[in-house]
Design a protein around this motif. Sequence first.
Motif, PDB file in Angstrom:
ATOM      1  N   ARG A  44       0.822  -1.204   0.000  1.00 19.91           N
ATOM      2  CA  ARG A  44       0.000   0.000   0.000  1.00 19.91           C
ATOM      3  C   ARG A  44       0.861   1.261   0.000  1.00 19.91           C
ATOM      4  NH1 ARG A  44      -2.742  -0.447   4.813  1.00 19.91           N
ATOM      5  NH2 ARG A  44      -2.440  -2.644   5.086  1.00 19.91           N
ATOM      6  N   GLY A  45       1.994   1.200   0.688  1.00 18.07           N
ATOM      7  CA  GLY A  45       2.903   2.343   0.723  1.00 18.07           C
ATOM      8  C   GLY A  45       3.528   2.633  -0.631  1.00 18.07           C
ATOM      9  N   LEU A  46       3.806   1.604  -1.404  1.00 19.57           N
ATOM     10  CA  LEU A  46       4.373   1.809  -2.735  1.00 19.57           C
ATOM     11  C   LEU A  46       3.360   2.426  -3.695  1.00 19.57           C
ATOM     12  CD1 LEU A  46       6.462  -1.460  -3.186  1.00 19.57           C
ATOM     13  CD2 LEU A  46       7.336   0.863  -3.020  1.00 19.57           C
ATOM     14  N   GLN A  47       2.085   2.223  -3.436  1.00 23.14           N
ATOM     15  CA  GLN A  47       1.040   2.796  -4.285  1.00 23.14           C
ATOM     16  C   GLN A  47       0.653   4.214  -3.863  1.00 23.14           C
ATOM     17  OE1 GLN A  47      -2.303   0.010  -5.030  1.00 23.14           O
ATOM     18  NE2 GLN A  47      -1.112  -1.376  -3.751  1.00 23.14           N
ATOM     19  N   ALA A  48       1.052   4.628  -2.679  1.00 28.54           N
ATOM     20  CA  ALA A  48       0.606   5.912  -2.120  1.00 28.54           C
ATOM     21  C   ALA A  48       1.015   7.133  -2.942  1.00 28.54           C
ATOM     22  CB  ALA A  48       1.102   6.036  -0.683  1.00 28.54           C
ATOM     23  N   ALA A  70       1.012  11.546 -16.222  1.00 32.56           N
ATOM     24  CA  ALA A  70       2.466  11.619 -16.048  1.00 32.56           C
ATOM     25  C   ALA A  70       2.894  10.949 -14.741  1.00 32.56           C
ATOM     26  CB  ALA A  70       2.912  13.077 -16.075  1.00 32.56           C
ATOM     27  N   GLY A  71       2.104  11.149 -13.690  1.00 31.54           N
ATOM     28  CA  GLY A  71       2.406  10.480 -12.416  1.00 31.54           C
ATOM     29  C   GLY A  71       2.302   8.974 -12.530  1.00 31.54           C
ATOM     30  N   ASP A  72       1.287   8.508 -13.248  1.00 30.14           N
ATOM     31  CA  ASP A  72       1.133   7.060 -13.439  1.00 30.14           C
ATOM     32  C   ASP A  72       2.290   6.482 -14.238  1.00 30.14           C
ATOM     33  OD1 ASP A  72      -1.153   6.717 -11.993  1.00 30.14           O
ATOM     34  OD2 ASP A  72      -2.500   6.888 -13.712  1.00 30.14           O
ATOM     35  N   ILE A  73       2.733   7.192 -15.254  1.00 27.64           N
ATOM     36  CA  ILE A  73       3.859   6.701 -16.052  1.00 27.64           C
ATOM     37  C   ILE A  73       5.133   6.666 -15.216  1.00 27.64           C
ATOM     38  CG2 ILE A  73       5.371   7.247 -18.007  1.00 27.64           C
ATOM     39  CD1 ILE A  73       2.853   8.324 -19.439  1.00 27.64           C
ATOM     40  N   ALA A  74       5.376   7.739 -14.472  1.00 28.19           N
ATOM     41  CA  ALA A  74       6.597   7.817 -13.673  1.00 28.19           C
ATOM     42  C   ALA A  74       6.618   6.806 -12.533  1.00 28.19           C
ATOM     43  CB  ALA A  74       6.750   9.233 -13.111  1.00 28.19           C
ATOM     44  N   LEU A  75       5.466   6.518 -11.970  1.00 32.70           N
ATOM     45  CA  LEU A  75       5.400   5.633 -10.795  1.00 32.70           C
ATOM     46  C   LEU A  75       4.810   4.261 -11.129  1.00 32.70           C
ATOM     47  CD1 LEU A  75       4.185   8.343  -8.302  1.00 32.70           C
ATOM     48  CD2 LEU A  75       6.468   7.368  -8.446  1.00 32.70           C
ATOM     49  N   ALA A  76       4.840   3.871 -12.396  1.00 32.55           N
ATOM     50  CA  ALA A  76       4.229   2.608 -12.806  1.00 32.55           C
ATOM     51  C   ALA A  76       4.892   1.409 -12.142  1.00 32.55           C
ATOM     52  CB  ALA A  76       4.278   2.471 -14.324  1.00 32.55           C
ATOM     53  N   LEU A  77       6.200   1.371 -12.120  1.00 31.39           N
ATOM     54  CA  LEU A  77       6.893   0.207 -11.566  1.00 31.39           C
ATOM     55  C   LEU A  77       6.656   0.046 -10.068  1.00 31.39           C
ATOM     56  CD1 LEU A  77       8.703  -2.184 -12.128  1.00 31.39           C
ATOM     57  CD2 LEU A  77      10.663  -0.697 -11.766  1.00 31.39           C
ATOM     58  N   PRO A  78       6.884   1.082  -9.232  1.00 32.74           N
ATOM     59  CA  PRO A  78       6.623   0.864  -7.804  1.00 32.74           C
ATOM     60  C   PRO A  78       5.145   0.615  -7.497  1.00 32.74           C
ATOM     61  CG  PRO A  78       7.358   3.118  -8.190  1.00 32.74           C
ATOM     62  CD  PRO A  78       7.500   2.386  -9.472  1.00 32.74           C
ATOM     63  N   SER A  79       4.252   1.269  -8.237  1.00 39.25           N
ATOM     64  CA  SER A  79       2.822   1.034  -7.989  1.00 39.25           C
ATOM     65  C   SER A  79       2.421  -0.383  -8.377  1.00 39.25           C
ATOM     66  CB  SER A  79       1.972   2.035  -8.779  1.00 39.25           C
ATOM     67  OG  SER A  79       2.157   3.328  -8.283  1.00 39.25           O
ATOM     68  N   GLY A  80       2.964  -0.883  -9.485  1.00 36.40           N
ATOM     69  CA  GLY A  80       2.660  -2.253  -9.916  1.00 36.40           C
ATOM     70  C   GLY A  80       3.178  -3.284  -8.931  1.00 36.40           C
ATOM     71  N   VAL A  81       4.400  -3.091  -8.458  1.00 31.71           N
ATOM     72  CA  VAL A  81       4.965  -4.007  -7.463  1.00 31.71           C
ATOM     73  C   VAL A  81       4.154  -3.946  -6.173  1.00 31.71           C
ATOM     74  CG1 VAL A  81       6.992  -4.431  -6.008  1.00 31.71           C
ATOM     75  CG2 VAL A  81       7.290  -3.963  -8.437  1.00 31.71           C
ATOM     76  N   GLY A  82       3.777  -2.736  -5.773  1.00 35.73           N
ATOM     77  CA  GLY A  82       2.974  -2.582  -4.560  1.00 35.73           C
ATOM     78  C   GLY A  82       1.625  -3.251  -4.674  1.00 35.73           C
ATOM     79  N   TYR A  83       0.977  -3.111  -5.830  1.00 34.82           N
ATOM     80  CA  TYR A  83      -0.331  -3.733  -6.020  1.00 34.82           C
ATOM     81  C   TYR A  83      -0.210  -5.252  -5.981  1.00 34.82           C
ATOM     82  CZ  TYR A  83      -4.794  -5.121  -7.861  1.00 34.82           C
ATOM     83  OH  TYR A  83      -6.007  -5.733  -8.010  1.00 34.82           O
ATOM     84  N   LEU A  84       0.794  -5.800  -6.653  1.00 38.51           N
ATOM     85  CA  LEU A  84       0.956  -7.257  -6.648  1.00 38.51           C
ATOM     86  C   LEU A  84       1.296  -7.778  -5.249  1.00 38.51           C
ATOM     87  CD1 LEU A  84       2.793  -7.802 -10.040  1.00 38.51           C
ATOM     88  CD2 LEU A  84       0.394  -8.254  -9.508  1.00 38.51           C
ATOM     89  N   GLY A  85       2.078  -7.004  -4.502  1.00 40.49           N
ATOM     90  CA  GLY A  85       2.361  -7.387  -3.116  1.00 40.49           C
ATOM     91  C   GLY A  85       1.112  -7.354  -2.258  1.00 40.49           C
ATOM     92  N   GLN A  86       0.295  -6.335  -2.460  1.00 38.03           N
ATOM     93  CA  GLN A  86      -0.959  -6.253  -1.716  1.00 38.03           C
ATOM     94  C   GLN A  86      -1.902  -7.378  -2.122  1.00 38.03           C
ATOM     95  OE1 GLN A  86      -3.047  -2.570  -2.257  1.00 38.03           O
ATOM     96  NE2 GLN A  86      -4.615  -3.090  -0.758  1.00 38.03           N
ATOM     97  N   LEU A  87      -1.945  -7.686  -3.409  1.00 34.05           N
ATOM     98  CA  LEU A  87      -2.803  -8.768  -3.886  1.00 34.05           C
ATOM     99  C   LEU A  87      -2.388 -10.113  -3.300  1.00 34.05           C
ATOM    100  CD1 LEU A  87      -5.105  -9.647  -5.840  1.00 34.05           C
ATOM    101  CD2 LEU A  87      -3.334  -9.976  -7.560  1.00 34.05           C
ATOM    102  N   ALA A  88      -1.092 -10.300  -3.099  1.00 33.39           N
ATOM    103  CA  ALA A  88      -0.600 -11.567  -2.557  1.00 33.39           C
ATOM    104  C   ALA A  88      -1.019 -11.785  -1.108  1.00 33.39           C
ATOM    105  CB  ALA A  88       0.920 -11.621  -2.665  1.00 33.39           C
ATOM    106  N   THR A  89      -1.298 -10.709  -0.385  1.00 32.15           N
ATOM    107  CA  THR A  89      -1.579 -10.859   1.041  1.00 32.15           C
ATOM    108  C   THR A  89      -2.968 -10.422   1.468  1.00 32.15           C
ATOM    109  OG1 THR A  89      -0.624  -8.671   1.454  1.00 32.15           O
ATOM    110  CG2 THR A  89       0.846 -10.564   1.664  1.00 32.15           C
ATOM    111  N   ASP A  90      -3.702  -9.728   0.628  1.00 31.60           N
ATOM    112  CA  ASP A  90      -5.000  -9.174   1.013  1.00 31.60           C
ATOM    113  C   ASP A  90      -6.130 -10.093   0.536  1.00 31.60           C
ATOM    114  OD1 ASP A  90      -7.134  -7.635   1.741  1.00 31.60           O
ATOM    115  OD2 ASP A  90      -6.570  -5.882   0.580  1.00 31.60           O
TER     116      ASP A  90
END
Length: 154
Positions: A51-55, A79-99
């Motif tokens: 969740r912190g990586l998506q914030a 532009a924010g989505d493009i710049a933060l795509a990698l950390p947001s994607g990793v954060g979402y997959l991490g959240q999906l793995a545990t939520d």
Amino acid sequence: MGFFDSIGSFFKKIGKGIKRGGEVMYKGVKNNVFNDKVAKGIKSAVNTIGRGLQAPAKFIKKIDPLKGKLGGFSPISLAGDIALALPSGVGYLGQLATDRKLQNKLASGDLDTILDTGFSGLAVGGGLGNAFKSALKPASRKLSGKLARALRPT
């Protein structure tokens, strides 16, 4: 024969000692290290980090001054989505793995969750998934609504 019998007995005792020591160590690690509290702690930490990586991307979308003026599209959010795509994607997959709630939404066929999951995989692999998601999500919602109305029995 007595000499070789004593050597064989010696090695059998060593083997039994190693086996007993290994069993005791395995039981101790199993009972004290890998218990439910540790598993819940790891799960909670991964979920919080996810969740912190998506914030940052969510914060940019929240404070975006053009959000409501261009019909759901904003170059600042894009532009924010493009710049933060990698950390947001990793954060979402991490959240999906545990939520568990997020997993249940995905299993039930929630369109937003399916899109988020698919595009987060693209973001991690290609780095541009969130940008495509921002552009395609509103269109896919409209299309799915029209498709649902068209397929609804009368």
